[in-house]
Design a protein around this motif. Structure first.
Motif, PDB file in Angstrom:
ATOM      1  N   CYS A   1       0.869  -1.666   0.542  1.00 52.28           N
ATOM      2  CA  CYS A   1       0.119  -0.334  -0.306  1.00 52.28           C
ATOM      3  C   CYS A   1       0.881   1.219  -0.188  1.00 52.28           C
ATOM      4  O   CYS A   1       0.846   2.634  -0.611  1.00 52.28           O
ATOM      5  N   ALA A   2       1.973   1.154   0.161  1.00 51.26           N
ATOM      6  CA  ALA A   2       2.799   2.134   0.844  1.00 51.26           C
ATOM      7  C   ALA A   2       4.016   2.115  -0.028  1.00 51.26           C
ATOM      8  O   ALA A   2       4.354   3.514  -0.220  1.00 51.26           O
ATOM      9  N   THR A   3       3.345   1.298  -1.605  1.00 46.12           N
ATOM     10  CA  THR A   3       3.933   2.264  -2.221  1.00 46.12           C
ATOM     11  C   THR A   3       3.799   3.359  -3.053  1.00 46.12           C
ATOM     12  O   THR A   3       4.246   4.564  -3.379  1.00 46.12           O
ATOM     13  N   CYS A   4       2.090   3.109  -2.836  1.00 52.53           N
ATOM     14  CA  CYS A   4       1.761   4.255  -3.983  1.00 52.53           C
ATOM     15  C   CYS A   4       1.263   5.550  -3.118  1.00 52.53           C
ATOM     16  O   CYS A   4       1.032   6.532  -3.600  1.00 52.53           O
ATOM     17  N   HIS A   5       0.874   4.964  -1.359  1.00 50.11           N
ATOM     18  CA  HIS A   5       0.203   5.971  -0.682  1.00 50.11           C
ATOM     19  C   HIS A   5       2.043   5.779   0.346  1.00 50.11           C
ATOM     20  O   HIS A   5       1.363   5.419   1.601  1.00 50.11           O
ATOM     21  N   ASN A   6       2.371   6.927  -0.562  1.00 51.72           N
ATOM     22  CA  ASN A   6       4.289   6.960   0.156  1.00 51.72           C
ATOM     23  C   ASN A   6       4.166   7.791   1.116  1.00 51.72           C
ATOM     24  O   ASN A   6       4.162   8.985   1.022  1.00 51.72           O
ATOM     25  N   PRO A   7       4.695   7.698   3.080  1.00 55.14           N
ATOM     26  CA  PRO A   7       4.338   8.573   3.762  1.00 55.14           C
ATOM     27  C   PRO A   7       5.298   8.897   3.313  1.00 55.14           C
ATOM     28  O   PRO A   7       5.761  10.320   4.185  1.00 55.14           O
ATOM     29  N   ALA A   8       6.685   9.856   2.373  1.00 58.59           N
ATOM     30  CA  ALA A   8       7.984  10.348   2.093  1.00 58.59           C
ATOM     31  C   ALA A   8       7.561  11.280   1.227  1.00 58.59           C
ATOM     32  O   ALA A   8       8.176  12.233   1.108  1.00 58.59           O
ATOM     33  N   LEU A   9       5.625  10.624   0.440  1.00 63.14           N
ATOM     34  CA  LEU A   9       5.405  12.188  -1.303  1.00 63.14           C
ATOM     35  C   LEU A   9       3.986  12.285  -0.556  1.00 63.14           C
ATOM     36  O   LEU A   9       2.977  12.534  -0.994  1.00 63.14           O
ATOM     37  N   GLY A  10       3.730  12.856   0.909  1.00 63.07           N
ATOM     38  CA  GLY A  10       2.604  12.786   0.815  1.00 63.07           C
ATOM     39  C   GLY A  10       1.430  11.801   1.135  1.00 63.07           C
ATOM     40  O   GLY A  10      -0.329  12.119   0.717  1.00 63.07           O
ATOM     41  N   TRP A  11       1.725  10.526   1.584  1.00 63.14           N
ATOM     42  CA  TRP A  11       1.013   9.254   1.562  1.00 63.14           C
ATOM     43  C   TRP A  11       0.525   9.062   0.064  1.00 63.14           C
ATOM     44  O   TRP A  11      -0.730   8.649   0.034  1.00 63.14           O
ATOM     45  N   SER A  12       1.181   9.842  -1.141  1.00 65.39           N
ATOM     46  CA  SER A  12       0.650   9.425  -2.228  1.00 65.39           C
ATOM     47  C   SER A  12       1.774   9.435  -2.923  1.00 65.39           C
ATOM     48  O   SER A  12       2.680   9.135  -2.774  1.00 65.39           O
ATOM     49  N   ASP A  13       1.807   9.476  -4.043  1.00 66.83           N
ATOM     50  CA  ASP A  13       3.484   9.244  -5.472  1.00 66.83           C
ATOM     51  C   ASP A  13       4.024  10.269  -6.042  1.00 66.83           C
ATOM     52  O   ASP A  13       4.625  10.396  -6.167  1.00 66.83           O
ATOM     53  N   ARG A  14       2.753  11.220  -6.147  1.00 71.31           N
ATOM     54  CA  ARG A  14       3.975  12.384  -6.620  1.00 71.31           C
ATOM     55  C   ARG A  14       3.966  11.933  -8.606  1.00 71.31           C
ATOM     56  O   ARG A  14       4.923  12.607  -9.327  1.00 71.31           O
ATOM     57  N   ILE A  15       3.339  11.222  -8.555  1.00 70.03           N
ATOM     58  CA  ILE A  15       3.196  11.345 -10.326  1.00 70.03           C
ATOM     59  C   ILE A  15       1.832  11.182 -10.762  1.00 70.03           C
ATOM     60  O   ILE A  15       0.643  10.889 -10.130  1.00 70.03           O
ATOM     61  N   PRO A  16       1.564  11.250 -11.963  1.00 70.15           N
ATOM     62  CA  PRO A  16       0.103  11.132 -12.380  1.00 70.15           C
ATOM     63  C   PRO A  16      -1.128  10.663 -12.389  1.00 70.15           C
ATOM     64  O   PRO A  16      -1.611  10.469 -11.608  1.00 70.15           O
ATOM     65  N   ARG A  17      -0.334   9.264 -12.465  1.00 71.00           N
ATOM     66  CA  ARG A  17      -1.133   8.125 -12.464  1.00 71.00           C
ATOM     67  C   ARG A  17      -0.666   7.124 -11.604  1.00 71.00           C
ATOM     68  O   ARG A  17       0.667   7.350 -11.838  1.00 71.00           O
ATOM     69  N   ALA A  18      -1.139   5.885 -10.764  1.00 67.45           N
ATOM     70  CA  ALA A  18      -0.999   5.545  -9.887  1.00 67.45           C
ATOM     71  C   ALA A  18      -0.047   4.272 -11.136  1.00 67.45           C
ATOM     72  O   ALA A  18      -0.114   3.567 -12.132  1.00 67.45           O
TER      73      ALA A  18
END
Lengths: 330, 330
Positions: B77-94
């Motif tokens: 889950c933490a791959t796309c909901h990455n705690p280093a990146l606001g619990w998201s991924d900062r790329i356009p699409r998953a």
């Protein structure tokens, strides 16, 4: 045996949860064995041309967790060197860009600064040399370095951190500094104070009888010939063909026939939490791994008790995991 | 204006780095605007059938960081909901299994417990319903739940944690409990005490003049019609076609013509650190996003100053990130 000797009792009580099963040992008579080992220092040797500074470590930590230096944007160093999984990945072989599966098992980065040869085939001597390889490798992060640096340079915060870490450079967001910062962070990922380290430093009760029997077997059967020094690796290359592997190992680097099937001795620090084992990750348990090493490297069929004792000893090599916080990336 | 009023001065001094540019404000005359908003509570509503316990949260945290419930073994889950990146991924699409790129931008899990509809298309009402979707989705973790549960069941530590979290179940390693534990952990991922929350709670200096102008514009121009409540989302579905998107949104769920191109209002909490924006992640900056929303949702061409003010206000919605440690997985 000085069960009632006052200063030993008080030391035991002050030490917290010390279990006085029979006696507090002043010495267990295994000093000759202990002298064959070295406790793990808190830091590995620091190279003269890459001083360890807080600024580099902090930048290196950000870069280590930064997925945008991969082509997909979702793979960072921490994907395979996952802090939740002993800074490795606990799958047989590394899995990277577009799900490609590499040839080899991911080595942990824990205590990697104590190794004098990096990667299974030792193709780089140090962490600075190692750091950029997985970014560029087509089966890992699959990113050319120029694009990686250009992405980083697009963030003010990285510009500031690079400038702060490398204040003498006019153009600090460059390959060398990327490698130096990553190497600096990795040099902080050490696991001192394992039960075995506490034992080597004089706490005779830090290991139980079976674990000590395992240490004795580890020395007497020759495991220590290669697994020696603070990180329990000689950083040398030894020929081995583990079940299922056709990997030629160091031959890929040198092209010399004598190097066929040679691999750098892996560390045994934290080996209990860095399964699966061997260059191809095909060995799941420590019991199997110890048996295979006995057969392949020492020409011996270890009996079950010996295997169990050595495995018990190997469990004492799990140290304190690095204390860190996931960085907030820009 | 009571610049010299003793108790206000001392409050300002005690408060630390309060910048006394002109005055300590007792009230800024914007109470009518403030009353339109709600500060973010520390916890969202807890469903009656999934009490929030430490045991579930701890287990849910392990599961959230557990890559072995993906087919590849490297996506959690933490791959796309990455705690280093606001619990998201900062790329356009998953981007998930084997590098496949999904249709939509990854929503942050921060404060997701405050939403009454999960996913961009609202196909699940709550976090329990949401939790298992990405594990099974072919473009995300690509794992069938039976295999995921079987992998977990292979670890004593997971068996113990499931039993501890769900003591009344005979066979606790099951789908429902997997979902309940993940939902419980996610309900702890909230970001209270943003500058805007401090302002709503009475610290008149927590926002500067431009940020307050932005709040006023946010209300006066109708942004608040949909972005309302503690999480600044009405959890309702509104039709929008942002640049480059052909996604039919909620129509996929209901099959009703009226739902074509409708998407659930995203939260604006932490919007400054959860870029890029829109269902297709094609919008990189908040300035663009605000302009697009003005055009598409409000039929207005916002002038630059208004956009800048609203963006300044949106920056005040970044709260305190959850305090957590990466769990040690078995």
């Amino acid at each position: 045996m000085n069960f009632h000797q006052p200063h030993l009792m008080s030391a035991a009580l002050l030490g917290g949860a010390v279990f006085l099963s029979s006696a507090v040992l002043a010495d267990d008579g295994l000093g000759d064995y202990r002298s064959r080992f070295d406790p793990l220092p808190h830091l590995p040797p620091i190279p003269a041309d890459n001083s360890l500074t807080d600024e580099k470590v902090e930048l290196g930590k950000m870069l280590f967790f930064e997925p945008r230096i991969s082509t997909s944007g979702v793979i960072s160093c921490a994907t395979c060197h996952n802090p939740a999984l002993g800074w490795s990945d606990r799958i047989p072989r590394a899995t990277g860009h577009q799900g490609q599966i590499g040839e080899r098992n991911t080595p942990t980065v824990l205590n990697a600064g104590f190794l004098d040869a990096q990667f299974w085939d030792g193709r780089e001597p140090d962490l600075e040399g190692q750091a950029l390889g997985p970014i560029e490798a087509a089966v890992e992060m699959a990113m050319d370095l120029e694009s990686a640096l250009s992405r980083l340079d697009g963030f003010d915060i990285y510009q500031e951190h690079f400038a702060g870490a490398f204040p003498e450079d006019d153009d600090p967001v460059n390959e060398d500094n990327l490698a130096q910062a990553l190497a600096s962070f990795q040099r902080t990922l050490n696991t001192p104070n394992s039960p075995f380290d506490r034992y080597l430093r004089g706490d005779m009760n830090a290991l139980d009888t079976q674990e000590k029997d395992g240490m004795v077997a580890f020395v007497d059967n020759g495991c220590i010939a290669c697994h020696r020094g603070p990180n329990l690796s000689d950083s040398q290359f030894h020929a081995i063909q583990v079940p299922g592997s056709t990997d030629v190992g160091r031959y890929d680097v040198t092209g010399e026939e004598a190097d066929k099937y040679r691999f750098r001795t892996p560390t045994l620090r934290n080996v209990a939490v860095t399964y699966p084992y061997m260059n191809n990750g095909a060995t799941e348990t420590l019991e199997e791994a110890v048996a295979i090493m006995g057969q392949e490297m020492l020409g011996q069929e270890f009996e079950e008790e010996k295997i169990d004792n050595i495995v018990a000893f190997l469990h004492t090599l799990t140290g304190e995991m690095p204390d860190f916080e996931v960085p907030a990336l820009p």
